[in-house]
Write an enzyme that holds these catalytic residues in place. Sequence first.
Site, PDB file in Angstrom:
ATOM      1  N   CYS A 172       0.935  -0.870   0.057  1.00 62.71           N
ATOM      2  CA  CYS A 172      -0.118  -0.119  -0.254  1.00 62.71           C
ATOM      3  C   CYS A 172       0.843   0.810  -0.535  1.00 62.71           C
ATOM      4  O   CYS A 172       1.707   1.127   0.312  1.00 62.71           O
ATOM      5  CB  CYS A 172      -0.968   0.130   1.312  1.00 62.71           C
ATOM      6  SG  CYS A 172      -2.211   1.782   0.506  1.00 62.71           S
ATOM      7  N   CYS A 216       0.818   4.348   7.166  1.00 58.45           N
ATOM      8  CA  CYS A 216      -0.034   4.607   8.491  1.00 58.45           C
ATOM      9  C   CYS A 216       1.061   3.507   9.664  1.00 58.45           C
ATOM     10  O   CYS A 216       1.027   2.641   8.846  1.00 58.45           O
ATOM     11  CB  CYS A 216      -1.458   3.955   8.059  1.00 58.45           C
ATOM     12  SG  CYS A 216      -2.919   4.936   6.934  1.00 58.45           S
ATOM     13  N   CYS A 259       0.342   0.299  10.361  1.00 54.99           N
ATOM     14  CA  CYS A 259       0.081  -1.039   8.750  1.00 54.99           C
ATOM     15  C   CYS A 259       0.892  -1.653   8.777  1.00 54.99           C
ATOM     16  O   CYS A 259       2.204  -1.252   8.166  1.00 54.99           O
ATOM     17  CB  CYS A 259      -0.993  -0.164   8.286  1.00 54.99           C
ATOM     18  SG  CYS A 259      -1.827  -1.437   7.648  1.00 54.99           S
ATOM     19  N   CYS A 316     -16.437  -9.302   5.258  1.00 56.75           N
ATOM     20  CA  CYS A 316     -15.721  -8.259   5.363  1.00 56.75           C
ATOM     21  C   CYS A 316     -14.881  -8.305   4.391  1.00 56.75           C
ATOM     22  O   CYS A 316     -13.759  -9.476   4.666  1.00 56.75           O
ATOM     23  CB  CYS A 316     -15.392  -7.644   6.478  1.00 56.75           C
ATOM     24  SG  CYS A 316     -16.954  -7.370   7.651  1.00 56.75           S
ATOM     25  N   CYS A 358     -20.084  -6.338   3.316  1.00 54.33           N
ATOM     26  CA  CYS A 358     -18.809  -4.663   4.030  1.00 54.33           C
ATOM     27  C   CYS A 358     -17.480  -4.810   3.468  1.00 54.33           C
ATOM     28  O   CYS A 358     -17.252  -6.122   2.555  1.00 54.33           O
ATOM     29  CB  CYS A 358     -19.089  -5.057   5.656  1.00 54.33           C
ATOM     30  SG  CYS A 358     -17.436  -3.861   6.028  1.00 54.33           S
ATOM     31  N   CYS A 392     -19.728   2.066   8.757  1.00 54.92           N
ATOM     32  CA  CYS A 392     -18.609   1.089   9.960  1.00 54.92           C
ATOM     33  C   CYS A 392     -17.713   1.716   9.947  1.00 54.92           C
ATOM     34  O   CYS A 392     -16.374   1.895   9.233  1.00 54.92           O
ATOM     35  CB  CYS A 392     -18.060  -0.044   8.938  1.00 54.92           C
ATOM     36  SG  CYS A 392     -17.196  -0.730  10.602  1.00 54.92           S
ATOM     37  N   ARG A 421     -18.038  -3.465  18.008  1.00 54.38           N
ATOM     38  CA  ARG A 421     -17.108  -4.517  16.935  1.00 54.38           C
ATOM     39  C   ARG A 421     -16.061  -4.622  17.711  1.00 54.38           C
ATOM     40  O   ARG A 421     -15.216  -3.739  17.664  1.00 54.38           O
ATOM     41  CB  ARG A 421     -17.143  -4.624  15.511  1.00 54.38           C
ATOM     42  CG  ARG A 421     -16.306  -6.104  14.771  1.00 54.38           C
ATOM     43  CD  ARG A 421     -16.421  -5.806  13.616  1.00 54.38           C
ATOM     44  NE  ARG A 421     -18.222  -5.865  13.562  1.00 54.38           N
ATOM     45  CZ  ARG A 421     -18.274  -4.898  12.560  1.00 54.38           C
ATOM     46  NH1 ARG A 421     -18.449  -3.723  11.788  1.00 54.38           N
ATOM     47  NH2 ARG A 421     -19.419  -4.430  11.992  1.00 54.38           N
TER      48      ARG A 421
HETATM   49  N1  SAM Z   1      -6.726   0.189   3.203  1.00 50.23           N
HETATM   50  C1  SAM Z   1      -8.362   0.854   4.136  1.00 50.23           C
HETATM   51  C2  SAM Z   1      -8.508   1.741   4.997  1.00 50.23           C
HETATM   52  O1  SAM Z   1      -6.917   2.350   5.217  1.00 50.23           O
HETATM   53  O2  SAM Z   1      -9.168   2.112   4.998  1.00 50.23           O
HETATM   54  C3  SAM Z   1      -8.667  -0.251   4.685  1.00 50.23           C
HETATM   55  C4  SAM Z   1      -8.025  -1.219   5.256  1.00 50.23           C
HETATM   56  S1  SAM Z   1      -7.108  -0.784   6.703  1.00 50.23           S
HETATM   57  C5  SAM Z   1      -5.999  -2.179   7.306  1.00 50.23           C
HETATM   58  C6  SAM Z   1      -8.826  -1.392   7.626  1.00 50.23           C
HETATM   59  C7  SAM Z   1      -8.351  -0.369   9.231  1.00 50.23           C
HETATM   60  O3  SAM Z   1      -7.738  -1.956   9.870  1.00 50.23           O
HETATM   61  C8  SAM Z   1      -7.511   0.519   9.810  1.00 50.23           C
HETATM   62  O4  SAM Z   1      -8.260   2.092   9.932  1.00 50.23           O
HETATM   63  C9  SAM Z   1      -7.505   0.322  11.332  1.00 50.23           C
HETATM   64  O5  SAM Z   1      -8.273   1.146  11.957  1.00 50.23           O
HETATM   65  C10 SAM Z   1      -7.041  -1.203  11.344  1.00 50.23           C
HETATM   66  N2  SAM Z   1      -5.599  -2.061  11.508  1.00 50.23           N
HETATM   67  C11 SAM Z   1      -4.895  -1.854  10.268  1.00 50.23           C
HETATM   68  N3  SAM Z   1      -3.692  -2.515  11.153  1.00 50.23           N
HETATM   69  C12 SAM Z   1      -3.747  -2.719  12.398  1.00 50.23           C
HETATM   70  C13 SAM Z   1      -2.641  -3.434  13.556  1.00 50.23           C
HETATM   71  N4  SAM Z   1      -1.865  -3.171  12.851  1.00 50.23           N
HETATM   72  N5  SAM Z   1      -3.490  -3.186  14.744  1.00 50.23           N
HETATM   73  C14 SAM Z   1      -4.913  -2.720  15.316  1.00 50.23           C
HETATM   74  N6  SAM Z   1      -5.920  -2.856  13.829  1.00 50.23           N
HETATM   75  C15 SAM Z   1      -5.391  -2.292  13.156  1.00 50.23           C
HETATM   76 FE1  SF4 Z   2      -2.941   1.355   3.481  1.00 53.14          FE
HETATM   77 FE2  SF4 Z   2      -2.604  -0.038   5.761  1.00 53.14          FE
HETATM   78 FE3  SF4 Z   2      -3.257   2.446   5.704  1.00 53.14          FE
HETATM   79 FE4  SF4 Z   2      -5.029   1.059   4.364  1.00 53.14          FE
HETATM   80  S1  SF4 Z   2      -4.946   1.322   6.680  1.00 53.14           S
HETATM   81  S2  SF4 Z   2      -4.098   2.534   3.788  1.00 53.14           S
HETATM   82  S3  SF4 Z   2      -3.814  -0.855   4.439  1.00 53.14           S
HETATM   83  S4  SF4 Z   2      -1.255   1.476   4.722  1.00 53.14           S
END
Ligand code: SAM
Ligand code: SF4
Length: 336
Positions: free
Chosen positions: A47, A51, A54, A91, A124, A184, A256
């Site tokens: 990606c 973030c 992530c 989802c 979802c 959501c 959730r």
């Molecule tokens: N890329 C899309 C986005 O950012 O909306 C969808 C996928 S993203 C992985 C969805 C959510 O997963 C994030 O907004 C975050 O709240 C949660 N998430 C991601 N990595 C995580 C982690 N290491 N621990 C807990 N929650 C996590």
């Molecule tokens: Fe990309 Fe992870 Fe951020 Fe979603 S949360 S935009 S998958 S880096």
Amino acid sequence: MNLAELQELHSLPFFDLISRARAVHEANFPAGKIQLCTLLSIKTGGCSEDCAYCTQSARYETDLENQRLLSKETVMASARAARANGSTRFCMGAAWRGVRGGTERFNQVVEIVKEVSSLGMEVCVTLGELGPNEAVTLKEAGVTAYNHNLDTSPEHYPNIVTSHTYEDRLRTIRNVQDAGMSVCCGGILGISETITDRLRMLEVISSFNPQPESVPINSLMPMPGTPLANNPQVDPFDLVRMIACARIAVPGAKVRLSAGRTRLSDETQALCFFAGANSIFYGDKLLTAENPEAGKDRELLAKLGLETLEPNPSLAAPETDHALPASPCCSTAGCC
Ligand code: SAM
Ligand code: SF4
Ligand code: DTB
């Protein structure tokens, strides 16, 4: 609810807070029912975004194996298995900044959604940023709810993500609502935020008009190689407090209990369910991270006398309250 009200609530003695939350829960939902949702990562890793929590960001050195968009057949096999195991919501998540209409990947996702929605589960998706037209196309394809988290307060967000903004997130949420999909929207605890950040996030989410259909509360799963890899675990009582505040602030939403359950005791999860959590991700994998084994969850639900909630695939988006301003807005001067 505004920040001052949330702060007052959050600082109540623990048992007063969870009793208040329990009463709100019982007034809005059948007691003793938990929604089971299955997650599938349909496109993993690589990606563009940064973030800090992530593992799917291309900017960090992690062990994650990237995976291109899965075929419709692969997704359908997983969706059928989820339904057979008792999940009522499926989802699908993709590691993208967002999607644009007319692209091959968007068309492929739309075809996947059409087919998954024929299975009778709630559908979802979480694909990142959406424009108004993409939102309408997804709604027409059969998406019931769109997951787009705010993750934290508007003030803390730039410490966690710099490649897109809080306002970008709010704009997508507005597009989803305008297209008639349910929203959501929740966040993560344990990303170096303060209690005020958590409550500010809830203030923003509870001001959505209509309020979201579900609020996922994730606890950080620290991913090796990411900037937050060494963050400490969230205090379980703080997690329960946050669940209780979410239940009271967004009374009609499913709350959730999301990522991070592998590190929670059965007793902490039981307290979360008491305080208003009524949905979990079920199955041994989240997107890339581990989740408790399905058998272990079934055992826990049985021990607590909790049953599973029926699906509602035609789930209508919550009604807009026309007496309130259109959402979303984070009420930060100059933000929206
Ligand atoms: N890329 C899309 C986005 O950012 O909306 C969808 C996928 S993203 C992985 C969805 C959510 O997963 C994030 O907004 C975050 O709240 C949660 N998430 C991601 N990595 C995580 C982690 N290491 N621990 C807990 N929650 C996590
Ligand atoms: Fe990309 Fe992870 Fe951020 Fe979603 S949360 S935009 S998958 S880096
Ligand atoms: C949400 O709030 N939590 C889910 C879902 N929405 C997409 C994702 C949790 C991801 C946990 C980390 C991982 O699996 O990589």
